[in-house]
Write an enzyme that holds these catalytic residues in place. Structure first.
Site, PDB file in Angstrom:
ATOM      1  N   GLU A 121     -46.416  56.157   7.319  1.00 34.49           N
ATOM      2  CA  GLU A 121     -45.075  55.764   6.897  1.00 34.49           C
ATOM      3  C   GLU A 121     -45.143  54.771   5.754  1.00 34.49           C
ATOM      4  O   GLU A 121     -46.159  54.130   5.545  1.00 34.49           O
ATOM      5  CB  GLU A 121     -44.337  55.078   8.063  1.00 34.49           C
ATOM      6  N   TYR A 172     -38.932  52.719  14.572  1.00 36.46           N
ATOM      7  CA  TYR A 172     -39.593  52.552  15.860  1.00 36.46           C
ATOM      8  C   TYR A 172     -38.548  52.660  16.966  1.00 36.46           C
ATOM      9  O   TYR A 172     -37.613  51.861  17.016  1.00 36.46           O
ATOM     10  CB  TYR A 172     -40.275  51.180  15.897  1.00 36.46           C
ATOM     11  N   CYS A 204     -28.820  23.675 -31.433  1.00 37.43           N
ATOM     12  CA  CYS A 204     -27.998  22.685 -32.137  1.00 37.43           C
ATOM     13  C   CYS A 204     -28.817  21.543 -32.739  1.00 37.43           C
ATOM     14  O   CYS A 204     -28.258  20.664 -33.394  1.00 37.43           O
ATOM     15  CB  CYS A 204     -26.922  22.124 -31.213  1.00 37.43           C
ATOM     16  N   ASP A 248     -40.270  46.600   2.575  1.00 34.36           N
ATOM     17  CA  ASP A 248     -40.394  45.158   2.380  1.00 34.36           C
ATOM     18  C   ASP A 248     -39.044  44.464   2.509  1.00 34.36           C
ATOM     19  O   ASP A 248     -38.377  44.152   1.532  1.00 34.36           O
ATOM     20  CB  ASP A 248     -41.011  44.887   1.002  1.00 34.36           C
ATOM     21  N   CYS A 269     -23.013  22.009 -28.334  1.00 31.68           N
ATOM     22  CA  CYS A 269     -24.104  22.988 -28.343  1.00 31.68           C
ATOM     23  C   CYS A 269     -23.552  24.361 -27.924  1.00 31.68           C
ATOM     24  O   CYS A 269     -23.038  24.509 -26.817  1.00 31.68           O
ATOM     25  CB  CYS A 269     -25.193  22.504 -27.389  1.00 31.68           C
ATOM     26  N   CYS A 279     -33.265  20.819 -29.632  1.00 33.90           N
ATOM     27  CA  CYS A 279     -32.567  22.002 -29.136  1.00 33.90           C
ATOM     28  C   CYS A 279     -32.613  23.125 -30.174  1.00 33.90           C
ATOM     29  O   CYS A 279     -32.245  22.909 -31.332  1.00 33.90           O
ATOM     30  CB  CYS A 279     -31.120  21.653 -28.806  1.00 33.90           C
ATOM     31  N   CYS A 330     -30.821  19.785 -23.163  1.00 30.56           N
ATOM     32  CA  CYS A 330     -30.157  19.414 -24.406  1.00 30.56           C
ATOM     33  C   CYS A 330     -28.929  18.605 -23.992  1.00 30.56           C
ATOM     34  O   CYS A 330     -28.055  19.125 -23.298  1.00 30.56           O
ATOM     35  CB  CYS A 330     -29.706  20.654 -25.184  1.00 30.56           C
ATOM     36  N   LYS A 368     -44.285  51.180   4.219  1.00 32.72           N
ATOM     37  CA  LYS A 368     -44.022  49.850   4.762  1.00 32.72           C
ATOM     38  C   LYS A 368     -42.910  49.235   3.919  1.00 32.72           C
ATOM     39  O   LYS A 368     -43.117  48.893   2.751  1.00 32.72           O
ATOM     40  CB  LYS A 368     -45.285  48.992   4.715  1.00 32.72           C
ATOM     41  N   LYS A 390     -51.852  47.279   2.739  1.00 37.36           N
ATOM     42  CA  LYS A 390     -50.976  46.642   1.750  1.00 37.36           C
ATOM     43  C   LYS A 390     -51.383  47.026   0.328  1.00 37.36           C
ATOM     44  O   LYS A 390     -52.568  47.015  -0.009  1.00 37.36           O
ATOM     45  CB  LYS A 390     -51.060  45.122   1.881  1.00 37.36           C
TER      46      LYS A 390
HETATM   47  S1  IVH Z   1     -43.927  49.233  12.855  1.00 36.49           S
HETATM   48  C1  IVH Z   1     -45.711  47.486  16.586  1.00 36.49           C
HETATM   49  N1  IVH Z   1     -43.258  50.490  10.647  1.00 36.49           N
HETATM   50  O1  IVH Z   1     -43.956  45.294   8.723  1.00 36.49           O
HETATM   51  C2  IVH Z   1     -45.120  48.129  15.399  1.00 36.49           C
HETATM   52  N2  IVH Z   1     -43.258  48.112  10.628  1.00 36.49           N
HETATM   53  O2  IVH Z   1     -46.239  43.352  10.414  1.00 36.49           O
HETATM   54  C3  IVH Z   1     -44.294  47.209  14.619  1.00 36.49           C
HETATM   55  N3  IVH Z   1     -42.511  47.134   8.505  1.00 36.49           N
HETATM   56  O3  IVH Z   1     -42.738  43.269  11.278  1.00 36.49           O
HETATM   57  C4  IVH Z   1     -43.775  47.573  13.352  1.00 36.49           C
HETATM   58  N4  IVH Z   1     -42.157  49.034   7.456  1.00 36.49           N
HETATM   59  O4  IVH Z   1     -41.078  44.170   9.573  1.00 36.49           O
HETATM   60  C5  IVH Z   1     -43.448  49.295  11.239  1.00 36.49           C
HETATM   61  N5  IVH Z   1     -42.651  51.753   8.778  1.00 36.49           N
HETATM   62  C6  IVH Z   1     -42.832  50.568   9.374  1.00 36.49           C
HETATM   63  C7  IVH Z   1     -42.596  49.341   8.698  1.00 36.49           C
HETATM   64  C8  IVH Z   1     -42.831  48.126   9.361  1.00 36.49           C
HETATM   65  C9  IVH Z   1     -42.109  47.714   7.371  1.00 36.49           C
HETATM   66  C10 IVH Z   1     -42.634  45.666   8.691  1.00 36.49           C
HETATM   67  C11 IVH Z   1     -42.016  45.143   9.959  1.00 36.49           C
HETATM   68  C12 IVH Z   1     -43.136  44.476  10.715  1.00 36.49           C
HETATM   69  C13 IVH Z   1     -44.169  44.280   9.651  1.00 36.49           C
HETATM   70  C14 IVH Z   1     -45.558  44.488  10.210  1.00 36.49           C
END
Ligand code: IVH
Length: 669
Positions: free
Chosen positions: A111, A225, A409, A115, A430, A406, A424, A113, A311
């Site tokens: 999946e 999840y 001016c 942010d 200005c 500045c 300034c 991740k 990451k």
């Molecule tokens: S699963 C036990 N899936 O990443 C499983 N987390 O440290 C828990 N996050 O706190 C999380 N995308 O905020 C999962 N596709 C994804 C995610 C995801 C982002 C974040 C989430 C979690 C941190 C993992």
């Protein structure tokens, strides 16, 4: 049709259109039709407060009840994932899983991740019950009223879709890039501090005390999840597919694979392709798909053994510094900007990066012509992180020096003690400071002269027609159109907009003046306490500090502002133009301090006023309206049908209950 029925019908219909629009991206009706249904529902709900439902589609706009967040212990702790940064560690994870499962075949769900910040949503009988932030993993903040405003989170699930009666679903709340950029543009205009990245913006927004603010900010959510005792399948992937069919936004990009090579292919693909996504991602999550296998793998002290996060590297690029320019803002603060050879970074071409302030430049020991490393780690504004020393030659260019006068001016710049910024001080002449103050004055939360934008300000300034905000009120239509009759309509609109602004209430006029540190809230507090500009101008340092939320920085700034003769003159011209320099008679007459220091929860249905009216009354009398009961609550203003859970909580915490009649007596109505 009976109104009760119609309400229910409208709610169902709006939930469905919401789903079609936000999840399926397949709207079935026009925005106008949607709005019409929404208005009809709002009107009906207002007539039937007894049918109030926190999960009604109307609640997504966010009430402006303020809320502080109760803490909730998670039913199942919210674990975080172990991080890896390279393929080797991914291979090690894969191997640990293989050995842990003793050779049994297994699948991995790959999946993105996301942010943002994680959220846990609880549904009972197909309705959103509670939304809690991760917090420390054991307990988090109950942010349900804010989460209700997120359009892609279903409040009520479609009937007969097969969802379990009770379940939890977790995911990430995000601010899409487009909303983030829009928000920061607005904040820049207001000279408010910018959010560094969408994650901070999402988190700041979700913890806002005003659901209405959350609603405006356009958050989004992806769910990843599903938890509960009666889930549809053993497979994590399969459960998410089911959740998608119940109306949840589940990423289309998850894949089920079984070999390490397929995992690598997924990582490689998204390492570049993620730049085309509408939301920020910072890695890949790998999860063993079968929940049975997940249980058998178990967890370490902190993380599950069945999942891991890979990451992405923060993106960096190397380019050449050509020139440093300096920008002057509304407050006179001078910001150095690096101009570089264009370079590709996170899918955009970067030419400029902020250098923050004089200390920052010195710390980097920056010279023109240097090869510099530029980074954009989730941050929208790229930053220079280092000089690439391997490129330094004996004929290195001149050291970058902060300017001393500045650029706009010519006035010598100053640096105040304890401040990083350089200013300034020529605030009266200005140009960018003048234009910035006018732009602030006309902005939405100030005088709201929306027929005027930055281009018009620039144009009128260059034609010598405006030098300060009072000049706006002397403008005539022929002046605005510059003798061009084709522009009559827009000139007239602008003229009318300026005229109409004289009705803007005093507190916003005070904010519009742009007194340093006097933001929207401070302006409200000052207006309420001093009631007129004359009283405020006459206030001493002690008078100002006597107001509970006014600190020394604001107080000093107010004193300095009024001590400046050019400001006094400006005020006289604005007064002559008819601006509101005191709070209205009605407001004044209605105001008291009878509820000062009191935190009041409103609950139930009322006879004499609406909830919003009670909220306004509480504020008028110096009290604070809060949305949930805690030990700090002074009392509950209770109408009929106050919920049993609230009643119980009030009794447990010993919070007293005040009836509608008692309350009206309290405030002397
Ligand atoms: S699963 C036990 N899936 O990443 C499983 N987390 O440290 C828990 N996050 O706190 C999380 N995308 O905020 C999962 N596709 C994804 C995610 C995801 C982002 C974040 C989430 C979690 C941190 C993992």
């Amino acid at each position: 049709m009976e109104e009760t029925k119609r309400i229910e019908q409208l709610r169902n219909e709006l939930h469905r259109h919401n789903y079609l629009y936000y999840i399926k991206n397949e709207p079935a009706i026009t925005d106008q039709e949607f709005d019409a249904l929404m208005h009809e529902l709002q009107a009906l709900e207002q007539r039937h407060p007894e049918l109030f439902d926190p999960n009604s589609p109307t609640q997504r706009v966010g009430s402006d009840l303020s809320n502080d967040f109760p803490t909730v212990v998670h039913q199942r702790p919210m674990l975080s994932l172990a991080n890896t940064y390279n393929r080797q560690e991914v291979a090690e994870f894969y191997e640990r899983v293989r050995q842990g499962l003793q050779g049994e075949p297994f699948e991995i769900c790959c999946e993105l991740k996301f942010d943002g910040l994680s959220i846990s949503l609880h549904y009972e009988h197909g309705r959103l019950q509670r939304a809690v932030t991760r917090g420390d993993g054991v307990q988090g903040d109950d942010v349900t009223p804010n989460v209700r405003t997120i359009q892609s989170i279903p409040l009520v699930l479609p009937p007969d879709a097969g969802w379990p009666d009770v379940f939890e679903i977790r995911g990430e709340v995000l601010m899409p890039w487009a909303s983030f950029e829009k928000l920061n543009r607005e904040r820049q205009q207001q000279e408010e501090t910018l959010f560094a990245n969408p994650r901070n913006a999402a988190s700041g927004t979700l913890k806002s005390k005003q659901p209405a603010v959350v609603a405006q900010r356009q958050l989004d959510a992806y769910l990843y999840y599903l938890l509960g005792d009666e889930l549809p399948a053993d497979g994590h992937y399969e459960n998410l597919v089911a959740a998608r069919s119940w109306g949840f936004q589940v990423s289309q990009h998850m894949r089920k694979v079984s070999t390490l090579d397929e995992i690598y292919a997924f990582i490689d693909y998204w390492d570049t392709e993620r730049k085309n996504l509408p939301v920020a991602t910072d890695g890949i999550v790998l999860k063993v798909n079968s929940q049975r296998q997940q249980r058998s793998l178990g967890m370490t002290a902190k993380n599950p053994r069945w999942a891991i996060a890979y990451k992405f590297q923060a993106e960096q690029a190397s380019t050449t510094l050509r020139e440093v320019t300096f920008q002057v803002g509304r407050t006179g603060a001078v910001t150095p900007v690096a101009n570089m050879d264009p370079v590709q970074l996170s899918g955009t071409t970067v030419r400029r990066a902020t250098l923050n302030n004089a200390d920052f430049i010195r710390a980097l020991d920056l010279h023109l012509g240097d090869h510099v490393l530029v980074e954009k780690g989730g941050e929208i504004i790229p930053k220079i992180t280092a000089v690439d020393e391997s490129f330094i030659t004996p004929d290195r260019g001149p050291r970058v020096e902060f300017i001393t006068t500045c650029p706009e001016c010519g006035t010598p710049l100053v640096r105040y003690e304890g401040e990083a910024a350089t200013y300034c001080p020529n605030d009266t002449a200005c140009p960018p400071q003048i234009k910035g103050r006018i732009e602030h004055f006309i902005s939405r939360k100030a005088m709201n002269i929306d027929s005027m934008g930055p281009e018009t300000v620039d144009d009128l300034f260059h034609r010598g027609l405006i030098r300060d905000v009072a000049d706006l009120y002397d403008l005539t239509v022929p002046q605005i159109n510059g003798g061009n009759r084709n522009r009559d309509i827009s000139a007239r609109k602008l003229f009318d907009g300026i005229r109409a602004s004289v009705a803007v209430p005093f507190e916003r006029v005070l904010f519009a003046l742009g007194i340093r540190f006097v933001g929207e809230t401070a302006a409200k507090v000052l207006a309420r306490n001093f009631k007129s500009i004359d009283a405020l101008a006459a206030a001493s340092l002690d008078d100002l500090l006597a107001v509970s939320t006014i600190g020394p920085a604001i107080a000093k700034s107010v004193l300095e502002w009024f001590a400046n003769p050019s400001h006094v003159f400006l005020l006289e011209r604005l007064r002559a133009a008819g601006l509101q320099f005191e709070i209205s008679e009605e407001r004044k007459a209605a105001q008291s301090n009878r509820l000062e220091g009191k935190s009041i929860v409103i609950s139930g249905v009322f006879q004499h006023h609406s909830r919003d009216e009670y909220k306004a009354l509480i504020e008028q009398h110096g009290g604070k309206n809060v949305s949930s009961i805690s030990a700090k609550t002074s009392f509950i203003l209770a109408g009929e049908n106050m919920g049993p859970a609230k009643l119980e909580k009030a009794q447990k915490l010993g919070v007293s209950i005040v009836s509608e009649a008692e309350f009206l007596e309290m405030i002397g109505e």
